[in-house]
Design an enzyme around this catalytic site. Sequence first.
Site, PDB file in Angstrom:
ATOM      1  N   HIS A   1     -30.339 -17.411  24.734  1.00 61.95           N
ATOM      2  CA  HIS A   1     -29.604 -18.618  25.117  1.00 61.95           C
ATOM      3  C   HIS A   1     -28.130 -18.358  25.428  1.00 61.95           C
ATOM      4  CE1 HIS A   1     -28.888 -22.903  25.235  1.00 61.95           C
ATOM      5  NE2 HIS A   1     -28.080 -22.884  24.200  1.00 61.95           N
TER       6      HIS A   1
ATOM      7  N   ARG B   1     -22.809 -18.813  17.388  1.00 58.38           N
ATOM      8  CA  ARG B   1     -22.058 -19.967  17.896  1.00 58.38           C
ATOM      9  C   ARG B   1     -22.579 -21.277  17.306  1.00 58.38           C
ATOM     10  NH1 ARG B   1     -23.068 -23.401  22.140  1.00 58.38           N
ATOM     11  NH2 ARG B   1     -24.869 -22.135  22.704  1.00 58.38           N
TER      12      ARG B   1
ATOM     13  N   HIS C   1     -32.089 -19.548  21.268  1.00 64.91           N
ATOM     14  CA  HIS C   1     -32.288 -20.974  20.996  1.00 64.91           C
ATOM     15  C   HIS C   1     -33.708 -21.149  20.462  1.00 64.91           C
ATOM     16  CE1 HIS C   1     -32.462 -25.301  21.460  1.00 64.91           C
ATOM     17  NE2 HIS C   1     -31.177 -25.303  21.727  1.00 64.91           N
TER      18      HIS C   1
ATOM     19  N   GLU D   1     -26.240 -32.073  15.683  1.00 59.93           N
ATOM     20  CA  GLU D   1     -26.983 -30.844  15.952  1.00 59.93           C
ATOM     21  C   GLU D   1     -26.863 -29.925  14.744  1.00 59.93           C
ATOM     22  OE1 GLU D   1     -26.024 -29.152  19.808  1.00 59.93           O
ATOM     23  OE2 GLU D   1     -26.566 -31.009  20.806  1.00 59.93           O
TER      24      GLU D   1
ATOM     25  N   ARG E   1     -29.183 -21.886  13.920  1.00 61.60           N
ATOM     26  CA  ARG E   1     -30.136 -21.478  14.955  1.00 61.60           C
ATOM     27  C   ARG E   1     -30.851 -20.164  14.685  1.00 61.60           C
ATOM     28  NH1 ARG E   1     -27.251 -23.054  20.632  1.00 61.60           N
ATOM     29  NH2 ARG E   1     -27.581 -25.229  20.199  1.00 61.60           N
TER      30      ARG E   1
END
Length: 519
Positions: A337, A372, A230, A114, A276
């Site tokens: 998110h 995060r 997100h 990811e 992100r």
Amino acid sequence: MNKNTITDFLVLGSGVAGLRAAIELSKYGNVTVVTKDRPAEGSTGYAQGGVAVALSDEDTIGFHFNDTIKAGAGLCNKRAVKVLVEEGPERILELISWGAKFDMLGEKLSFGREAAHSINRIIHAKGDATGEEIESALLNKVKSIPNISKLPFCFTVDLIVKDNICRGALLLSATGEVFPVFAKAVVLSTGGCGQLYSRTTNPAVATGDGLAIAYRAGAVLLDMEFVQFHPTALYLPAAPQFLLSEAMRGEGGILKNIKAERFMYKYHPDAELAPRDIVSRAILSEMRAAKSNFVYLDMTHLNRKFVRERFPKIYTTCLQYDIDITEDLIPVSPAAHYIMGGVKTDTNAATSIKGLFAAGEVACTAVHGANRLASNSLLEGLVYGARAGEAAGRYMKHVKDINSFVRRYAMPKKRIIKKVAFDIDKIRSSLRKMMWAKTGIVRCKKSLNEALEKLKGWKRIEGTFFKIRRELEVKNMITVARLITTAALLREGSVGAHYRSDFKEKGSDWRKHILFKGQ
Ligand code: SIN
């Protein structure tokens, strides 16, 4: 449950952090797990991508540490990160021993990729149903422990706190009765607040209740401006805002604008696997340039069988809305998110209120800093849930007696509004739209002040004692929206997930943390 019930430990919330805390607490005494809906209905169960954990042969604790620190944009608490990455592998192996089944490649765990991970590190279950598998393994484990009981469909109205010591919580039953449950220690694990935004990947229960009740009880909250968006939630007016896991980009999915042009290389050398916040802002910028509400995620160049088997849940869900992800471009747009901020805790989950511990998304050890790292949250729930349980268990040994407190306790004499004078559903909807537009992916002084002005108009609701879940949720949402917006206004700089169009650089005091002392 009887009136004036006393339990050793009260756990508020039944996601990964709450259940893991309950399991640990059961070694010390009786545990009551309270949840406002059915126990499995929380963000944990909907998590797709997986769990980041340094368990592969190529990985090390140090690599996981470095990636987490880098993603957190300089604001991570290094001690909290060290605890996370060091204790993570043990928590996962323990979960596997309790029956959780992660996807395997031959004899070994299968590791996916990811964004912002320097290595394949994400374990997953049933392709894209990792949260469901973890939740069900934990619920089964809890079921096998006789001194844990569950109290579903009970909403926590407020914490019971006297002289900065937490003694339990005031609950609202499904039948509308408000009653206290007293406890020697309380673990807050109520999850996040994505429902504050009109676009969110979070389930309907994520209304920030734990953040608001802790604030009302006088706890310290930290880093509330850091809300992660997100990049890819399904954008179809008739469909739910279903998450399209970052793992799809990790497996080669490409983002395209509405002219079907790939655009991410314009914004970052890591393209679709950039952090992100960068991907979300790039999408927003492409959407604005094209006056469109979405961009596309393209999986059509990948092997069809692989895509169907790797993402079975996403495949079948999208098909319900006539999108075949192996053949069609998928319309997506960013959505709220995860909140990195929350109730301030130390690395043993202790809050600023004695007897109140917090873990999971509601808590803030600053382990995630300003942003995060993908798939660190389930791991955080396991690691810090276990720590909260252990710390609360040890704390209980020093609690001499709560019976005298219980005998003297009188229910709060607040005016309960039976017939609401507010159009709560209308307020909920305008709050969500306002947060998206004014305190969203890109903020500025003007938009934040406009949001605060609107929130001021709803101030009376924050002081009202409601007896209906939906009304209590809106009251909590207003409080949390106010805290996020105020913190966003105070941080005159752009760091991690917090982006100010009027302060595009970090600013000289970017290392600060913004704290609110509850009242
Ligand atoms: C995802 O599957 O993209 C979500 C993972 C996460 O937010 O950690």
